[in-house]
Design an enzyme around this catalytic site. Structure first.
Site, short mmCIF file in Angstrom:
data_model
loop_
_atom_site.label_atom_id
_atom_site.label_comp_id
_atom_site.label_asym_id
_atom_site.label_seq_id
_atom_site.Cartn_x
_atom_site.Cartn_y
_atom_site.Cartn_z
N LYS A 93 0.82 -1.21 0.00
CA LYS A 93 0.00 0.00 0.00
C LYS A 93 0.86 1.27 0.00
O LYS A 93 0.37 2.34 -0.37
CB LYS A 93 -0.96 0.01 1.19
CG LYS A 93 -0.31 0.14 2.55
CD LYS A 93 -1.35 0.09 3.66
CE LYS A 93 -0.73 0.22 5.04
NZ LYS A 93 -0.08 1.52 5.26
N ASP A 94 2.13 1.16 0.41
CA ASP A 94 3.02 2.33 0.44
C ASP A 94 3.78 2.52 -0.86
O ASP A 94 4.45 3.55 -1.03
CB ASP A 94 4.04 2.19 1.58
CG ASP A 94 3.40 2.24 2.96
OD1 ASP A 94 2.34 2.88 3.11
OD2 ASP A 94 3.97 1.63 3.89
N THR A 140 -6.52 8.60 13.22
CA THR A 140 -6.13 8.01 11.94
C THR A 140 -5.29 9.00 11.17
O THR A 140 -5.52 10.21 11.24
CB THR A 140 -7.35 7.59 11.09
OG1 THR A 140 -6.89 7.09 9.83
CG2 THR A 140 -8.29 8.76 10.83
N ARG A 144 -8.18 8.38 3.44
CA ARG A 144 -9.17 7.42 2.96
C ARG A 144 -10.10 6.99 4.09
O ARG A 144 -11.33 6.98 3.93
CB ARG A 144 -8.44 6.19 2.38
CG ARG A 144 -9.33 5.01 2.03
CD ARG A 144 -8.50 3.79 1.67
NE ARG A 144 -7.59 3.41 2.72
CZ ARG A 144 -7.94 2.70 3.80
NH1 ARG A 144 -9.19 2.30 3.95
NH2 ARG A 144 -7.04 2.38 4.71
N ARG A 145 -9.53 6.61 5.22
CA ARG A 145 -10.35 6.23 6.37
C ARG A 145 -11.16 7.41 6.88
O ARG A 145 -12.35 7.28 7.19
CB ARG A 145 -9.46 5.66 7.48
CG ARG A 145 -8.81 4.33 7.12
CD ARG A 145 -7.70 3.96 8.09
NE ARG A 145 -7.09 2.67 7.75
CZ ARG A 145 -5.86 2.32 8.07
NH1 ARG A 145 -5.07 3.17 8.75
NH2 ARG A 145 -5.38 1.14 7.73
N ARG A 162 0.36 9.97 14.29
CA ARG A 162 1.54 9.52 13.57
C ARG A 162 2.37 8.62 14.47
O ARG A 162 2.11 8.46 15.64
CB ARG A 162 2.38 10.73 13.13
CG ARG A 162 1.74 11.63 12.07
CD ARG A 162 1.55 10.93 10.74
NE ARG A 162 2.76 10.25 10.31
CZ ARG A 162 3.81 10.84 9.75
NH1 ARG A 162 3.80 12.15 9.55
NH2 ARG A 162 4.87 10.14 9.38
N GLY A 163 3.43 8.06 13.90
CA GLY A 163 4.29 7.15 14.64
C GLY A 163 4.02 5.71 14.25
O GLY A 163 3.07 5.41 13.53
N ASN A 164 4.89 4.81 14.72
CA ASN A 164 4.68 3.40 14.40
C ASN A 164 3.49 2.85 15.18
O ASN A 164 2.89 3.54 16.01
CB ASN A 164 5.96 2.59 14.67
CG ASN A 164 6.41 2.66 16.12
OD1 ASN A 164 5.59 2.59 17.04
ND2 ASN A 164 7.70 2.77 16.34
N THR A 167 3.72 3.02 19.02
CA THR A 167 3.59 4.39 19.49
C THR A 167 2.13 4.83 19.46
O THR A 167 1.64 5.48 20.40
CB THR A 167 4.44 5.34 18.65
OG1 THR A 167 5.81 4.96 18.76
CG2 THR A 167 4.28 6.78 19.09
N ARG A 168 1.43 4.47 18.41
CA ARG A 168 0.02 4.86 18.29
C ARG A 168 -0.82 4.19 19.39
O ARG A 168 -1.70 4.81 19.98
CB ARG A 168 -0.51 4.48 16.91
CG ARG A 168 0.15 5.24 15.78
CD ARG A 168 -0.49 4.92 14.44
NE ARG A 168 0.33 5.42 13.33
CZ ARG A 168 -0.09 5.58 12.09
NH1 ARG A 168 -1.34 5.28 11.79
NH2 ARG A 168 0.70 6.04 11.17
N CYS A 255 -1.22 7.11 -2.14
CA CYS A 255 -1.62 6.45 -0.91
C CYS A 255 -2.20 7.42 0.11
O CYS A 255 -2.75 7.00 1.12
CB CYS A 255 -0.45 5.67 -0.31
SG CYS A 255 0.99 6.69 0.10
#
Length: 331
Positions: A93-94, A140, A144-145, A162-164, A167-168, A255
């Site tokens: 997706k990236d 989010t 798209r979401r 944001r973040g991995n 982290t989220r 994306c």
């Protein structure tokens, strides 16, 4: 030597260099690719070079404001172009639909569940997405979401996150958000499937192009590398993702644009038609155009192009132009 999958490995020991993002999820995915290749090619020596991409470094700006041309891929591609890596492992997706000259999408792995998933704060364990209270804060980073959920649940509040993944989740658990929307596949690969509170129905949120699959990028014309990685190709997934990527490419999206898809086969994958559903929405969720096409699986790109043109005929063009003017950086 013949691998367990029946593919003949090139003779003698070889070295394969993999470029990867260094995030936890990216490394889990890259290690899976490494282990699968080692199983198929026991004489193959594999090294991994992990690095941070632009998208990993800039965490205080919404993704859509940065731009999406190689946000999570450009640094990895540079390693291949200067012959410091042979392949790069991406969350598909990236990966932009138009790749740099000299590079190609070598194979697509079997897809995990591509659905979006709801993850809630402990105080909302008795709630679903549909029953969250008015004003609940949804985290989010995906337009798209955001657009689809605004369309269906205008009473909710939305906040960029944001973040991995870890982290989220920490931000959620500390009370910064009432819930998060994340990819089910990523949570599963990280061993966090137990955090999934609800899988969001495609009727509410179509997933991102390529979501749940890995894309292995390599240099064009590198036949020996292509031969090695073909053991990872999953044809049903590849057919679905090729249709999705053609749909996105024809719409000139990326994306970070509110474009969603869903693909399936109308019958057993050996012979059924490919069914592609697509969506384009405005950022406020007020306008949402959705349609579906089906056709022979032998030409998935044609199916994606057909659906994109149908959505344009229904008004997707002005919506996308408005989004590009709003969120994309000036050239």
């Amino acid at each position: 030597m013949t691998s367990p999958t029946g593919v003949v490995s090139p003779p003698g020991p070889r070295t394969l260099r993999i470029a990867s993002r260094r995030s936890q999820l990216a490394m889990v995915q890259t290690h899976w690719v490494r282990d699968e290749l080692r199983g198929a090619h026991p004489d193959l020596s594999i090294s991994i070079e992990a690095m941070a991409t632009q998208g990993d470094k800039i965490l205080d700006v919404a993704l859509a404001k940065i731009g999406d041309k190689g946000l999570f891929t450009k640094e990895l591609e540079a390693q291949m172009l200067v012959d410091r890596a042979d392949i790069a492992v991406h969350s598909l997706k990236d990966l932009p639909t138009n790749l740099p000259e000299g590079l190609m999408l070598g194979c697509i792995t079997e897809r995990e569940d591509p659905a979006d998933a709801l993850v809630v704060h402990a105080k909302h364990l008795d709630k679903t997405l549909a029953t969250l209270p008015e004003g609940a804060v949804v985290g989010t980073s995906s337009l798209r979401r955001l657009a689809q959920l605004r369309h269906h649940y205008p009473h909710l509040e939305f906040k960029d996150v944001r973040g991995n993944v870890i982290t989220r989740l920490e931000k959620l658990d500390s009370g910064d958000y009432d819930c998060l929307i994340l990819a089910a596949a990523g949570l599963g690969r990280l061993g966090l499937a137990d955090r999934i509170h609800e899988l969001i129905d495609p009727a509410i949120s179509l997933h991102a192009v390529g979501q749940g699959a890995l894309g292995i990028e390599c240099r064009e014309g590198d036949a020996s590398v292509l031969e090695l990685i073909q053991v990872l190709e999953h044809r049903p997934t590849a057919l679905r993702c090729r249709a999705e990527r053609a749909f996105l490419r024809e719409l000139e999206g990326g994306c970070q644009v509110p474009i969603g898809v869903n693909t399936s086969f109308s019958a057993p994958e050996a012979g059924g038609d490919l069914v592609l559903t697509g969506m384009v929405a405005s950022l406020d969720g007020q306008r949402l155009i959705r349609d579906q096409v089906s056709g022979p699986q032998e030409d998935p790109e044609a199916l994606g192009i057909t659906l994109a043109r149908r959505l344009r005929e229904q008004g997707a063009g002005p919506i996308l132009e408005e989004i590009f003017a709003t969120v994309r950086p000036e050239a």
